[in-house]
Design a protein around this motif. Structure first.
Motif, PDB file in Angstrom:
ATOM      1  N   PRO A  42      14.930  -3.993   3.388  1.00 52.24           N
ATOM      2  CA  PRO A  42      14.107  -4.095   4.593  1.00 52.24           C
ATOM      3  C   PRO A  42      13.117  -2.956   4.790  1.00 52.24           C
ATOM      4  N   ASP A  43      13.340  -1.818   4.160  1.00 57.43           N
ATOM      5  CA  ASP A  43      12.439  -0.680   4.343  1.00 57.43           C
ATOM      6  C   ASP A  43      11.276  -0.660   3.349  1.00 57.43           C
ATOM      7  N   VAL A  44      11.131  -1.702   2.513  1.00 56.54           N
ATOM      8  CA  VAL A  44      10.046  -1.742   1.521  1.00 56.54           C
ATOM      9  C   VAL A  44       8.897  -2.587   2.081  1.00 56.54           C
ATOM     10  N   PRO A  45       7.723  -1.973   2.346  1.00 61.54           N
ATOM     11  CA  PRO A  45       6.596  -2.756   2.848  1.00 61.54           C
ATOM     12  C   PRO A  45       6.070  -3.715   1.782  1.00 61.54           C
ATOM     13  N   GLU A  46       5.444  -4.788   2.223  1.00 66.40           N
ATOM     14  CA  GLU A  46       4.979  -5.829   1.296  1.00 66.40           C
ATOM     15  C   GLU A  46       4.055  -5.278   0.220  1.00 66.40           C
ATOM     16  N   GLU A  47       3.175  -4.341   0.564  1.00 63.72           N
ATOM     17  CA  GLU A  47       2.225  -3.812  -0.427  1.00 63.72           C
ATOM     18  C   GLU A  47       2.909  -2.960  -1.497  1.00 63.72           C
ATOM     19  N   ALA A  48       4.166  -2.579  -1.309  1.00 68.10           N
ATOM     20  CA  ALA A  48       4.895  -1.775  -2.293  1.00 68.10           C
ATOM     21  C   ALA A  48       5.945  -2.582  -3.052  1.00 68.10           C
ATOM     22  N   GLN A  49       6.065  -3.874  -2.783  1.00 74.51           N
ATOM     23  CA  GLN A  49       7.120  -4.670  -3.396  1.00 74.51           C
ATOM     24  C   GLN A  49       6.980  -4.784  -4.910  1.00 74.51           C
ATOM     25  N   HIS A  50       5.773  -4.625  -5.443  1.00 73.31           N
ATOM     26  CA  HIS A  50       5.602  -4.699  -6.899  1.00 73.31           C
ATOM     27  C   HIS A  50       6.268  -3.527  -7.612  1.00 73.31           C
ATOM     28  N   ASN A  51       6.672  -2.502  -6.876  1.00 76.05           N
ATOM     29  CA  ASN A  51       7.329  -1.333  -7.468  1.00 76.05           C
ATOM     30  C   ASN A  51       8.846  -1.385  -7.360  1.00 76.05           C
ATOM     31  N   VAL A  52       9.387  -2.434  -6.753  1.00 76.51           N
ATOM     32  CA  VAL A  52      10.820  -2.510  -6.480  1.00 76.51           C
ATOM     33  C   VAL A  52      11.408  -3.725  -7.192  1.00 76.51           C
ATOM     34  N   ALA A  53      12.471  -3.519  -7.940  1.00 79.63           N
ATOM     35  CA  ALA A  53      13.140  -4.626  -8.624  1.00 79.63           C
ATOM     36  C   ALA A  53      14.035  -5.367  -7.634  1.00 79.63           C
ATOM     37  N   VAL A  54      13.965  -6.694  -7.662  1.00 81.95           N
ATOM     38  CA  VAL A  54      14.850  -7.525  -6.847  1.00 81.95           C
ATOM     39  C   VAL A  54      15.527  -8.525  -7.775  1.00 81.95           C
ATOM     40  N   PRO A  55      16.723  -8.970  -7.415  1.00 83.38           N
ATOM     41  CA  PRO A  55      17.385  -9.968  -8.259  1.00 83.38           C
ATOM     42  C   PRO A  55      16.661 -11.305  -8.173  1.00 83.38           C
ATOM     43  N   CYS A  56      16.571 -11.979  -9.303  1.00 82.46           N
ATOM     44  CA  CYS A  56      15.915 -13.284  -9.369  1.00 82.46           C
ATOM     45  C   CYS A  56      16.829 -14.298 -10.043  1.00 82.46           C
ATOM     46  N   GLY A  57      16.699 -15.544  -9.654  1.00 88.28           N
ATOM     47  CA  GLY A  57      17.345 -16.637 -10.361  1.00 88.28           C
ATOM     48  C   GLY A  57      16.405 -17.110 -11.459  1.00 88.28           C
ATOM     49  N   LEU A  58      16.954 -17.412 -12.629  1.00 88.42           N
ATOM     50  CA  LEU A  58      16.135 -17.822 -13.768  1.00 88.42           C
ATOM     51  C   LEU A  58      16.661 -19.103 -14.398  1.00 88.42           C
ATOM     52  N   ALA A  59      15.727 -19.922 -14.891  1.00 89.27           N
ATOM     53  CA  ALA A  59      16.045 -21.018 -15.795  1.00 89.27           C
ATOM     54  C   ALA A  59      15.598 -20.532 -17.169  1.00 89.27           C
ATOM     55  N   VAL A  60      16.546 -20.238 -18.033  1.00 90.18           N
ATOM     56  CA  VAL A  60      16.249 -19.642 -19.340  1.00 90.18           C
ATOM     57  C   VAL A  60      16.167 -20.739 -20.389  1.00 90.18           C
ATOM     58  N   LEU A  61      15.096 -20.715 -21.172  1.00 94.47           N
ATOM     59  CA  LEU A  61      14.853 -21.722 -22.201  1.00 94.47           C
ATOM     60  C   LEU A  61      15.236 -21.156 -23.564  1.00 94.47           C
ATOM     61  N   ASN A  62      16.328 -21.639 -24.113  1.00 99.33           N
ATOM     62  CA  ASN A  62      16.811 -21.217 -25.421  1.00 99.33           C
ATOM     63  C   ASN A  62      16.472 -22.286 -26.454  1.00 99.33           C
ATOM     64  N   PRO A  63      16.456 -21.947 -27.742  1.00 92.44           N
ATOM     65  CA  PRO A  63      16.197 -22.955 -28.767  1.00 92.44           C
ATOM     66  C   PRO A  63      17.230 -24.083 -28.765  1.00 92.44           C
ATOM     67  N   THR A  64      18.443 -23.812 -28.298  1.00 89.72           N
ATOM     68  CA  THR A  64      19.493 -24.830 -28.331  1.00 89.72           C
ATOM     69  C   THR A  64      19.822 -25.404 -26.958  1.00 89.72           C
ATOM     70  N   GLY A  65      19.061 -25.053 -25.928  1.00 89.72           N
ATOM     71  CA  GLY A  65      19.309 -25.580 -24.596  1.00 89.72           C
ATOM     72  C   GLY A  65      18.915 -24.601 -23.508  1.00 89.72           C
ATOM     73  N   MET A  66      19.160 -25.010 -22.282  1.00 86.29           N
ATOM     74  CA  MET A  66      18.810 -24.192 -21.130  1.00 86.29           C
ATOM     75  C   MET A  66      20.055 -23.650 -20.455  1.00 86.29           C
ATOM     76  N   PHE A  67      19.911 -22.515 -19.780  1.00 83.71           N
ATOM     77  CA  PHE A  67      20.971 -22.096 -18.888  1.00 83.71           C
ATOM     78  C   PHE A  67      20.340 -21.498 -17.643  1.00 83.71           C
ATOM     79  N   PHE A  68      21.105 -21.492 -16.586  1.00 84.75           N
ATOM     80  CA  PHE A  68      20.635 -21.022 -15.290  1.00 84.75           C
ATOM     81  C   PHE A  68      21.459 -19.814 -14.885  1.00 84.75           C
ATOM     82  N   ASN A  69      20.786 -18.805 -14.372  1.00 84.27           N
ATOM     83  CA  ASN A  69      21.463 -17.564 -14.032  1.00 84.27           C
ATOM     84  C   ASN A  69      20.895 -17.043 -12.725  1.00 84.27           C
ATOM     85  N   GLN A  70      21.749 -16.541 -11.841  1.00 85.61           N
ATOM     86  CA  GLN A  70      21.315 -15.950 -10.584  1.00 85.61           C
ATOM     87  C   GLN A  70      21.529 -14.446 -10.619  1.00 85.61           C
ATOM     88  N   GLY A  71      20.775 -13.749  -9.800  1.00 88.49           N
ATOM     89  CA  GLY A  71      20.972 -12.306  -9.655  1.00 88.49           C
ATOM     90  C   GLY A  71      20.566 -11.492 -10.861  1.00 88.49           C
TER      91      GLY A  71
END
Length: 90
Positions: A42-71
């Motif tokens: 909450p203390d990170v202003p919007e203009e500084a968010q590009h400098n802060v890592a946040v957890p993301c959910g991803l759909a990962v594309l592998n040669p043998t299939g996909m997997f989904f991961n959060q955080g």
């Protein structure tokens, strides 16, 4: 230091796979799509968010299939297994 955009749903990123403990498979970059973006502290202003890592959910594309991961955390410098980073410009 290069400034990166703030992550957003639908952006293409690289996920770094872990590889196997005995090295049969090495850690590799895989294409992934951001499916969710976690909350910024909450203390990170919007203009500084590009400098802060946040957890993301991803759909990962592998040669043998996909997997989904959060955080999944961003890692532009270390790029260790289980993290994501912006694709290199080529």
């Amino acid at each position: 230091m290069q400034q990166h955009p703030a992550p957003s749903v639908g952006r293409i990123v690289h996920y770094v796979s872990y590889g196997t403990p005995r090295g049969e498979y090495t850690s590799q970059c895989r294409a992934a799509i951001i499916t969710e973006v976690g909350d910024y502290p909450p203390d990170v202003p919007e203009e500084a968010q590009h400098n802060v890592a946040v957890p993301c959910g991803l759909a990962v594309l592998n040669p043998t299939g996909m997997f989904f991961n959060q955080g999944v955390m961003q890692s532009e410098i270390g790029r260790e297994g289980g993290t994501w980073h912006w694709p290199e410009r080529v």
